[in-house]
Design a protein around this motif. Structure first.
Motif, PDB file in Angstrom:
ATOM      1  N   PRO A   1       5.630   1.477  -2.806  1.00 36.47           N
ATOM      2  CA  PRO A   1       4.693   1.013  -1.426  1.00 36.47           C
ATOM      3  C   PRO A   1       3.925   2.327  -1.207  1.00 36.47           C
ATOM      4  CG  PRO A   1       6.899   1.349  -0.878  1.00 36.47           C
ATOM      5  CD  PRO A   1       6.960   1.317  -2.300  1.00 36.47           C
ATOM      6  N   CYS A   2       2.809   2.094  -0.657  1.00 33.31           N
ATOM      7  CA  CYS A   2       1.881   3.253  -0.358  1.00 33.31           C
ATOM      8  C   CYS A   2       2.691   4.133   0.974  1.00 33.31           C
ATOM      9  CB  CYS A   2       0.450   2.949   0.192  1.00 33.31           C
ATOM     10  SG  CYS A   2      -0.551   4.079   0.745  1.00 33.31           S
ATOM     11  N   TYR A   3       2.499   5.329   0.615  1.00 29.14           N
ATOM     12  CA  TYR A   3       3.104   6.359   1.668  1.00 29.14           C
ATOM     13  C   TYR A   3       2.220   7.336   2.087  1.00 29.14           C
ATOM     14  CZ  TYR A   3       3.652   9.292  -2.304  1.00 29.14           C
ATOM     15  OH  TYR A   3       3.709   9.629  -3.587  1.00 29.14           O
ATOM     16  N   GLU A   4       2.320   7.684   3.400  1.00 26.84           N
ATOM     17  CA  GLU A   4       1.144   8.690   4.068  1.00 26.84           C
ATOM     18  C   GLU A   4       1.024   9.898   3.195  1.00 26.84           C
ATOM     19  OE1 GLU A   4       1.966   6.674   8.399  1.00 26.84           O
ATOM     20  OE2 GLU A   4       1.957   8.770   8.036  1.00 26.84           O
ATOM     21  N   GLU A   5       2.086  10.546   2.422  1.00 24.39           N
ATOM     22  CA  GLU A   5       2.105  11.935   2.107  1.00 24.39           C
ATOM     23  C   GLU A   5       1.453  11.900   0.657  1.00 24.39           C
ATOM     24  OE1 GLU A   5       5.026  11.436   5.245  1.00 24.39           O
ATOM     25  OE2 GLU A   5       4.710  10.418   3.324  1.00 24.39           O
ATOM     26  N   ALA A   6       1.062  10.555   0.268  1.00 24.56           N
ATOM     27  CA  ALA A   6       0.716  10.571  -1.057  1.00 24.56           C
ATOM     28  C   ALA A   6      -0.744  11.354  -1.255  1.00 24.56           C
ATOM     29  CB  ALA A   6       0.401   9.197  -1.376  1.00 24.56           C
ATOM     30  N   PRO A   7      -1.183  11.962  -2.477  1.00 28.87           N
ATOM     31  CA  PRO A   7      -2.427  12.509  -2.417  1.00 28.87           C
ATOM     32  C   PRO A   7      -3.572  11.597  -2.078  1.00 28.87           C
ATOM     33  CG  PRO A   7      -1.122  13.016  -4.318  1.00 28.87           C
ATOM     34  CD  PRO A   7      -0.392  11.929  -3.642  1.00 28.87           C
ATOM     35  N   ASP A   8      -4.514  12.199  -1.575  1.00 26.95           N
ATOM     36  CA  ASP A   8      -5.827  11.258  -1.344  1.00 26.95           C
ATOM     37  C   ASP A   8      -6.527  10.819  -2.349  1.00 26.95           C
ATOM     38  OD1 ASP A   8      -9.206  12.317  -0.440  1.00 26.95           O
ATOM     39  OD2 ASP A   8      -7.980  10.674   0.188  1.00 26.95           O
ATOM     40  N   GLY A   9      -6.921   9.409  -2.291  1.00 35.67           N
ATOM     41  CA  GLY A   9      -7.468   8.858  -3.322  1.00 35.67           C
ATOM     42  C   GLY A   9      -6.409   7.761  -4.197  1.00 35.67           C
ATOM     43  N   THR A  10      -5.087   8.362  -4.031  1.00 36.90           N
ATOM     44  CA  THR A  10      -4.044   7.451  -4.779  1.00 36.90           C
ATOM     45  C   THR A  10      -4.188   6.086  -4.370  1.00 36.90           C
ATOM     46  OG1 THR A  10      -2.793   9.525  -5.079  1.00 36.90           O
ATOM     47  CG2 THR A  10      -1.549   7.331  -5.443  1.00 36.90           C
ATOM     48  N   THR A  11      -4.001   5.129  -5.443  1.00 42.21           N
ATOM     49  CA  THR A  11      -3.954   3.705  -5.003  1.00 42.21           C
ATOM     50  C   THR A  11      -2.635   2.907  -5.349  1.00 42.21           C
ATOM     51  OG1 THR A  11      -4.846   3.305  -6.969  1.00 42.21           O
ATOM     52  CG2 THR A  11      -6.580   3.703  -5.324  1.00 42.21           C
ATOM     53  N   PHE A  12      -2.369   2.040  -4.489  1.00 41.35           N
ATOM     54  CA  PHE A  12      -1.182   1.281  -4.667  1.00 41.35           C
ATOM     55  C   PHE A  12      -1.448  -0.152  -4.715  1.00 41.35           C
ATOM     56  CE2 PHE A  12       1.559   4.820  -4.080  1.00 41.35           C
ATOM     57  CZ  PHE A  12       0.841   5.863  -3.304  1.00 41.35           C
ATOM     58  N   VAL A  13      -0.703  -1.126  -5.478  1.00 39.41           N
ATOM     59  CA  VAL A  13      -0.673  -2.322  -5.321  1.00 39.41           C
ATOM     60  C   VAL A  13       0.210  -3.094  -4.659  1.00 39.41           C
ATOM     61  CG1 VAL A  13      -0.857  -4.420  -6.739  1.00 39.41           C
ATOM     62  CG2 VAL A  13      -1.824  -2.383  -7.559  1.00 39.41           C
ATOM     63  N   ILE A  14       0.069  -3.787  -3.567  1.00 39.03           N
ATOM     64  CA  ILE A  14       1.123  -4.211  -2.676  1.00 39.03           C
ATOM     65  C   ILE A  14       0.945  -5.702  -2.929  1.00 39.03           C
ATOM     66  CG2 ILE A  14       0.941  -2.354  -1.184  1.00 39.03           C
ATOM     67  CD1 ILE A  14      -0.744  -3.824   0.823  1.00 39.03           C
ATOM     68  N   ALA A  15       2.189  -6.456  -2.452  1.00 39.09           N
ATOM     69  CA  ALA A  15       2.327  -7.799  -2.608  1.00 39.09           C
ATOM     70  C   ALA A  15       1.201  -8.568  -1.396  1.00 39.09           C
ATOM     71  CB  ALA A  15       3.562  -8.280  -2.134  1.00 39.09           C
ATOM     72  N   ASN A  16       0.612  -9.718  -1.971  1.00 36.60           N
ATOM     73  CA  ASN A  16      -0.337 -10.650  -1.034  1.00 36.60           C
ATOM     74  C   ASN A  16       0.651 -11.100   0.057  1.00 36.60           C
ATOM     75  OD1 ASN A  16      -2.109 -12.502  -0.359  1.00 36.60           O
ATOM     76  ND2 ASN A  16      -3.104 -12.178  -2.123  1.00 36.60           N
ATOM     77  N   PRO A  17       0.085 -11.093   1.407  1.00 34.25           N
ATOM     78  CA  PRO A  17       0.613 -11.517   2.311  1.00 34.25           C
ATOM     79  C   PRO A  17       0.851 -13.004   2.186  1.00 34.25           C
ATOM     80  CG  PRO A  17      -1.476 -10.909   3.000  1.00 34.25           C
ATOM     81  CD  PRO A  17      -0.997 -10.366   1.627  1.00 34.25           C
ATOM     82  N   TRP A  18      -0.052 -13.889   1.569  1.00 35.25           N
ATOM     83  CA  TRP A  18      -0.130 -14.962   1.449  1.00 35.25           C
ATOM     84  C   TRP A  18       1.121 -15.612   0.396  1.00 35.25           C
ATOM     85  CZ3 TRP A  18      -2.526 -18.625   4.193  1.00 35.25           C
ATOM     86  CH2 TRP A  18      -3.786 -18.136   4.796  1.00 35.25           C
ATOM     87  N   GLY A  19       1.864 -14.801  -0.168  1.00 35.37           N
ATOM     88  CA  GLY A  19       2.948 -15.071  -1.190  1.00 35.37           C
ATOM     89  C   GLY A  19       3.140 -14.187  -2.473  1.00 35.37           C
ATOM     90  N   THR A  20       4.320 -14.110  -2.950  1.00 33.60           N
ATOM     91  CA  THR A  20       4.562 -13.007  -3.740  1.00 33.60           C
ATOM     92  C   THR A  20       3.998 -13.288  -5.142  1.00 33.60           C
ATOM     93  OG1 THR A  20       6.699 -14.179  -4.171  1.00 33.60           O
ATOM     94  CG2 THR A  20       6.557 -12.242  -2.639  1.00 33.60           C
ATOM     95  N   ASN A  21       3.711 -14.652  -5.170  1.00 32.87           N
ATOM     96  CA  ASN A  21       2.945 -15.385  -6.380  1.00 32.87           C
ATOM     97  C   ASN A  21       1.462 -15.584  -6.200  1.00 32.87           C
ATOM     98  OD1 ASN A  21       3.467 -17.352  -4.769  1.00 32.87           O
ATOM     99  ND2 ASN A  21       3.550 -18.807  -6.620  1.00 32.87           N
TER     100      ASN A  21
END
Length: 421
Positions: A333-353
């Motif tokens: 998951p994305c965390y606040e201390e990550a370097p600027d511009g780092t991207t993270f893929v997170i699950a879609n709120p409509w469902g995990t699939n």
């Protein structure tokens, strides 16, 4: 020798019989009226020579029966008989037969091919399309040789077996109460056909070249097509020119049918399949417990689905063959201390699939903000022509933006990975 009353000398009867043969093209009643006058005239001439008049004497006085009839026709205003057509040689009769047989076969195979493409009857329209193409070439070549350097091309075409039958059917259609209206309506559609044949030609050029060239060809062909169509409608395209226009129409129709056939046979409907691109890079996907990865171990963190027409599909649910949700492995998951511009893929709120998954980006303020996903091929799959243009100056496969390389990407500082970037 003295002839009995009411009888004619043998020379007179022979001359009249020869005249009757020369008038055989006229109706019997008209011939009988003419022969009554002819017999009276010849009898009067024969009396000058007596009862023993000879046929040679009559011919010397009146001319040959054919010459006599020619003068008679000219004086009475009767048209000379139509010349008897000479029997065509074996080669020309063979060409007529080939034109009829292969023309009919072309029509039949074309109808079946179009039906197969439209209704997906066999899934292999080339099975009928290829014979249609062969028959069209053979039949068209036969017609071309028939009319080439012929004094009356239209008359020669009418000698093809079945051509007169078609003409009779058209005349029967005209004789019906509704036939003239149908024919007039079909004739009123000629301007639409003028543009349609230009559009077919432009589409064929675009399918093998580029859309820009196809558009240019369409514009030029439309101008020429309308000009030729108007000239033909005014009767300014006689003889071989009209035959050439008919041949051009047939070729364009055949090209359109075979173009549709080629598109139907294309496995990717004209679009570059990303899976093919992956396969050419030597990659394959393997399924693990809750995860999908390349054979090099690079995890798949997001999925972008494209429709058959190449358009990107947003928010699609994926299931496997057993109806189980197809879920990728969870990512960090994305965390606040990550370097600027780092991207993270997170699950879609409509469902995990549900895909594509959302993307979050670490901001310099120390917070995570939503970021738009970056589909590897944009909102539309590239066409084959686009791919060829791109390949001409693009870096080698596997080094383009959005395409897997088969090697893990270096993790950014802070120990986080950058999936989906």
């Amino acid at each position: 020798m003295t002839n009995g009353p009411g009888t004619s000398p043998p020379a007179v009867s022979a001359y009249v019989a020869a005249v009757r043969d020369e008038l055989s093209d006229l109706p019997p009643a008209q011939t009988a009226d003419i022969l009554d006058d002819v017999r009276e005239h010849i009898t009067q001439v024969a009396q000058e020579y007596g009862d023993d008049v000879r046929l040679a004497e009559l011919i010397d006085r009146l001319g040959s029966p054919s010459a006599y009839v020619a003068e008679l026709r000219a004086a009475a205003g009767i048209a000379p008989p139509a010349p008897q057509p000479q029997r065509a040689g074996f080669g020309r009769r063979l060409l007529r037969l080939l034109a009829a047989v292969f023309g009919t076969a072309t029509a039949g195979f074309t109808v079946v091919t179009v039906a197969d493409v439209v209704f997906s009857l066999s899934g292999a329209p080339a099975f009928f399309g290829v014979p249609a193409a062969v028959c069209f070439v053979v039949g068209g070549a036969s017609v071309l040789f028939l009319v080439l350097r012929h004094e009356d091309p239209a008359g020669e075409l009418r000698q093809i077996p079945g051509a007169c039958w078609l003409g009779e059917r058209v005349q029967q259609l005209r004789a019906t109460s509704w036939g003239p209206g149908v024919i007039d309506f079909a004739a009123s559609l000629q301007p639409a056909w003028w543009l349609a044949r230009a559009a077919i030609l432009g589409a064929l050029v675009a399918s093998v070249s580029s859309a820009a060239l196809g558009t240019f060809v369409f514009v030029v062909a439309a101008v020429a097509s309308v000009y030729l169509g108007r000239a033909a409608a005014r009767g300014q395209m006689p003889g071989r020119r009209a035959i050439a226009i008919y041949g051009l129409n047939a070729a364009i129709v055949a090209g359109g049918v075979f173009g549709v056939l080629a598109i139907a046979q294309s496995p990717h409907d004209g679009y570059v399949d990303p899976i093919d691109q992956v396969a050419t890079d030597g990659l394959a996907y393997s399924h693990g417990a809750g995860s999908i990865a390349t054979d090099a171990g690079v995890p798949v963190t997001n999925i972008f689905a494209y429709a058959a027409d190449g358009a990107l599909i947003d928010q699609v649910r994926l299931y496997d063959q057993d109806g189980r949700p197809l879920v990728l492995a969870d990512t960090e998951p994305c965390y606040e201390e990550a370097p600027d511009g780092t991207t993270f893929v997170i699950a879609n709120p409509w469902g995990t699939n549900v895909y594509p998954r959302f993307v979050a980006e670490a901001h310099m303020s120390g917070s995570c903000v939503p970021a738009p996903p970056e589909p590897p091929y944009g909102a539309q799959l590239p066409t084959s022509a686009d791919a060829d243009d791109a390949d001409a100056g693009a870096p080698p496969a596997g080094q383009r933006t959005g395409q897997p390389t088969g090697e893990p990407r270096p993790a950014p500082s802070g120990g986080t990975s950058a999936p989906g970037k």
